[in-house]
Structures are given as C-alpha cells and as structure tokens.
Design an enzyme around this catalytic site. Sequence first.
Site, mmCIF file in Angstrom:
data_model
loop_
_atom_site.group_PDB
_atom_site.id
_atom_site.type_symbol
_atom_site.label_atom_id
_atom_site.label_comp_id
_atom_site.label_asym_id
_atom_site.label_seq_id
_atom_site.Cartn_x
_atom_site.Cartn_y
_atom_site.Cartn_z
ATOM 1 N N ARG A 32 0.860 -1.185 0.000
ATOM 2 C CA ARG A 32 0.000 0.000 0.000
ATOM 3 C C ARG A 32 0.892 1.230 0.000
ATOM 4 O O ARG A 32 1.768 1.374 0.855
ATOM 5 C CB ARG A 32 -0.937 0.032 1.219
ATOM 6 C CG ARG A 32 -1.976 -1.077 1.216
ATOM 7 C CD ARG A 32 -2.975 -0.887 0.071
ATOM 8 N NE ARG A 32 -3.958 -1.957 0.012
ATOM 9 C CZ ARG A 32 -3.912 -2.983 -0.816
ATOM 10 N NH1 ARG A 32 -2.872 -3.118 -1.637
ATOM 11 N NH2 ARG A 32 -4.861 -3.898 -0.832
ATOM 12 N N GLU A 33 0.689 2.094 -0.974
ATOM 13 C CA GLU A 33 1.418 3.359 -1.045
ATOM 14 C C GLU A 33 0.473 4.483 -0.663
ATOM 15 O O GLU A 33 -0.712 4.462 -1.028
ATOM 16 C CB GLU A 33 1.971 3.587 -2.452
ATOM 17 C CG GLU A 33 3.032 2.566 -2.833
ATOM 18 C CD GLU A 33 3.524 2.703 -4.257
ATOM 19 O OE1 GLU A 33 4.550 2.087 -4.582
ATOM 20 O OE2 GLU A 33 2.877 3.423 -5.041
ATOM 21 N N ARG A 62 -5.668 27.420 -7.129
ATOM 22 C CA ARG A 62 -5.114 26.123 -6.750
ATOM 23 C C ARG A 62 -4.408 25.532 -7.961
ATOM 24 O O ARG A 62 -5.043 25.075 -8.911
ATOM 25 C CB ARG A 62 -6.233 25.194 -6.255
ATOM 26 C CG ARG A 62 -6.865 25.645 -4.955
ATOM 27 C CD ARG A 62 -5.868 25.653 -3.819
ATOM 28 N NE ARG A 62 -6.496 25.887 -2.525
ATOM 29 C CZ ARG A 62 -5.831 25.940 -1.382
ATOM 30 N NH1 ARG A 62 -4.513 25.787 -1.382
ATOM 31 N NH2 ARG A 62 -6.443 26.160 -0.244
ATOM 32 N N ALA A 74 -8.452 28.511 5.558
ATOM 33 C CA ALA A 74 -7.953 27.183 5.931
ATOM 34 C C ALA A 74 -6.437 27.211 5.999
ATOM 35 O O ALA A 74 -5.796 28.103 5.432
ATOM 36 C CB ALA A 74 -8.417 26.140 4.917
ATOM 37 N N LEU A 76 -2.704 24.542 7.147
ATOM 38 C CA LEU A 76 -2.089 23.299 7.604
ATOM 39 C C LEU A 76 -1.923 23.268 9.121
ATOM 40 O O LEU A 76 -1.744 24.302 9.763
ATOM 41 C CB LEU A 76 -0.710 23.144 6.963
ATOM 42 C CG LEU A 76 -0.652 23.012 5.448
ATOM 43 C CD1 LEU A 76 0.791 23.078 4.975
ATOM 44 C CD2 LEU A 76 -1.322 21.724 4.996
ATOM 45 N N GLU A 91 -5.664 31.052 11.340
ATOM 46 C CA GLU A 91 -5.933 31.111 9.902
ATOM 47 C C GLU A 91 -7.020 32.128 9.568
ATOM 48 O O GLU A 91 -6.919 32.854 8.576
ATOM 49 C CB GLU A 91 -6.321 29.725 9.374
ATOM 50 C CG GLU A 91 -5.200 28.704 9.414
ATOM 51 C CD GLU A 91 -4.043 29.052 8.491
ATOM 52 O OE1 GLU A 91 -4.223 29.834 7.529
ATOM 53 O OE2 GLU A 91 -2.932 28.543 8.738
ATOM 54 N N GLU A 95 -6.071 35.248 7.145
ATOM 55 C CA GLU A 95 -6.643 35.275 5.794
ATOM 56 C C GLU A 95 -7.788 36.265 5.628
ATOM 57 O O GLU A 95 -8.112 36.626 4.494
ATOM 58 C CB GLU A 95 -7.086 33.866 5.393
ATOM 59 C CG GLU A 95 -5.913 32.900 5.315
ATOM 60 C CD GLU A 95 -6.264 31.572 4.689
ATOM 61 O OE1 GLU A 95 -7.429 31.377 4.267
ATOM 62 O OE2 GLU A 95 -5.363 30.712 4.602
ATOM 63 N N PRO A 113 -8.987 8.930 2.003
ATOM 64 C CA PRO A 113 -8.384 7.921 2.881
ATOM 65 C C PRO A 113 -7.797 6.712 2.179
ATOM 66 O O PRO A 113 -7.065 5.945 2.804
ATOM 67 C CB PRO A 113 -9.534 7.522 3.804
ATOM 68 C CG PRO A 113 -10.779 7.870 3.051
ATOM 69 C CD PRO A 113 -10.433 9.078 2.237
ATOM 70 N N GLY A 114 -8.056 6.550 0.899
ATOM 71 C CA GLY A 114 -7.442 5.450 0.176
ATOM 72 C C GLY A 114 -5.986 5.698 -0.173
ATOM 73 O O GLY A 114 -5.258 4.760 -0.490
ATOM 74 N N GLU A 118 -4.253 12.770 5.097
ATOM 75 C CA GLU A 118 -4.756 14.113 5.401
ATOM 76 C C GLU A 118 -6.132 14.062 6.071
ATOM 77 O O GLU A 118 -7.093 13.552 5.515
ATOM 78 C CB GLU A 118 -4.846 14.941 4.127
ATOM 79 C CG GLU A 118 -5.311 16.359 4.375
ATOM 80 C CD GLU A 118 -5.395 17.179 3.096
ATOM 81 O OE1 GLU A 118 -5.553 18.392 3.201
ATOM 82 O OE2 GLU A 118 -5.292 16.590 1.999
ATOM 83 N N GLU A 144 -2.103 33.798 -1.547
ATOM 84 C CA GLU A 144 -2.907 34.559 -0.594
ATOM 85 C C GLU A 144 -2.985 36.037 -0.961
ATOM 86 O O GLU A 144 -3.942 36.715 -0.607
ATOM 87 C CB GLU A 144 -2.350 34.384 0.818
ATOM 88 C CG GLU A 144 -2.526 32.963 1.339
ATOM 89 C CD GLU A 144 -1.942 32.763 2.718
ATOM 90 O OE1 GLU A 144 -1.145 33.622 3.161
ATOM 91 O OE2 GLU A 144 -2.270 31.751 3.353
#
Length: 198
Positions: A32-33, A62, A74, A76, A91, A95, A113-114, A118, A144
């Site tokens: 699994r990677e 983006r 948003a 990290l 944040e 922002e 999730p596969g 994150e 930004e």
Amino acid sequence: MPVVSHEQIWQGRIVSLHSEQVDLGGKEPVTREYVRHPGAVAVVPLREYDGQTQVLMIKQYRHPVGKKLWEFPAGLLDIAGEDYQVAAARELAEETDLQAKTWNVLVDYYASPGGYTESLRVFLARDLSEVPVAQRNFVREEEEALFEYAWVNLSEALNAVLAGRITNPSAVLGILATSAAKEQNWTCLRPANSPWDR
C-alpha cells in the site's frame, strides 16, 4: 492491521510518499502506497446580515487543478502541538482579518483515505469582529495575495454546491454541515475542543 515493512520513497516540503507491506490476513502481505500529510483546519465564518445568514468565502488559485476555487479560510496543522481551534483562529485572522467569539466543530473528515493521511476539521466561527489594525502582523504572499472575498447567503452557497459550482471539499462539507446545523437551530454543534480521531 500489522505493518510488515515500511519505506519512505520521497519527502517534499509538506507531504511525503510512503510504501508499506501490510498483513491483511491473507497468504501474503499487500503493498500500500500513501501520501503522509500533516492535516489541516478550515473555518466557516458566519454572520447574520440584513435578515440573511451569510458565510464569508475566499476565491483562491489552486495550481494542481489550474483553477480559482471558492473556499473557506484554511491552513495546515504544521505547528507542532498547536491546539486545533487556535490554529483555526490563526488562519481566520491571517486570511480575513477577522476574529470570532463563538467557535464550534462542524465536521471532521479524511480528504482521500485510500491514498492520503490528510485529515481535516471544519469549524464554525460566529460573533465575528475585525482584528485590530495594530494586531495584524501577517503579510499575505503568493496565492494569498490574490485572494478575492465575498459574503454569500448560505442558501445561495448551498445551491452553488448542489449545482457543482463550489467543489473544494472543505467548502462543500462546510456549507452542507452549516445548512444542516442551521435547520436544527445550531443544537447539533460540537464544542470547539471536541476530541478528534485523526
């Protein structure tokens, strides 16, 4: 499930790529990677204005998808040990130059999730006010610096989600969850410090 072996394939500025042999109970371990990601928080800034419930949205470029997307503030979770709500408040201030007195959790989710670790938590921020000018010490750079802002009626934001015009996952889930919470008169909201299984 038991991990038989682990290899870090690549390390980037934010994410890293890993390969593991995992024992799923079959004859042989499977490979699994996945991409390891620090996680993030997002904020739905909400106000009542002229008889309407409104959310503040940001249009941000983006690069991976080559588009400007309507999103919420948003960022990290890249400061070790930082409280999630503190990160969200940071944040929001950085922002939008806004702060909030009332914080709740709207929704928690895994982005993909596969293949990614994150995890994201979306907060609802109410009772908003402007950050005093003397306390605004953040300089918006890169994407930004190109932000566009819009207060959007929640009903219009919901219609934009259903029409496929808003596609950022935190924005989609934030709008759906905010709409559902409003229908329940905000009684279903979790406290800002609710446990997060991430």
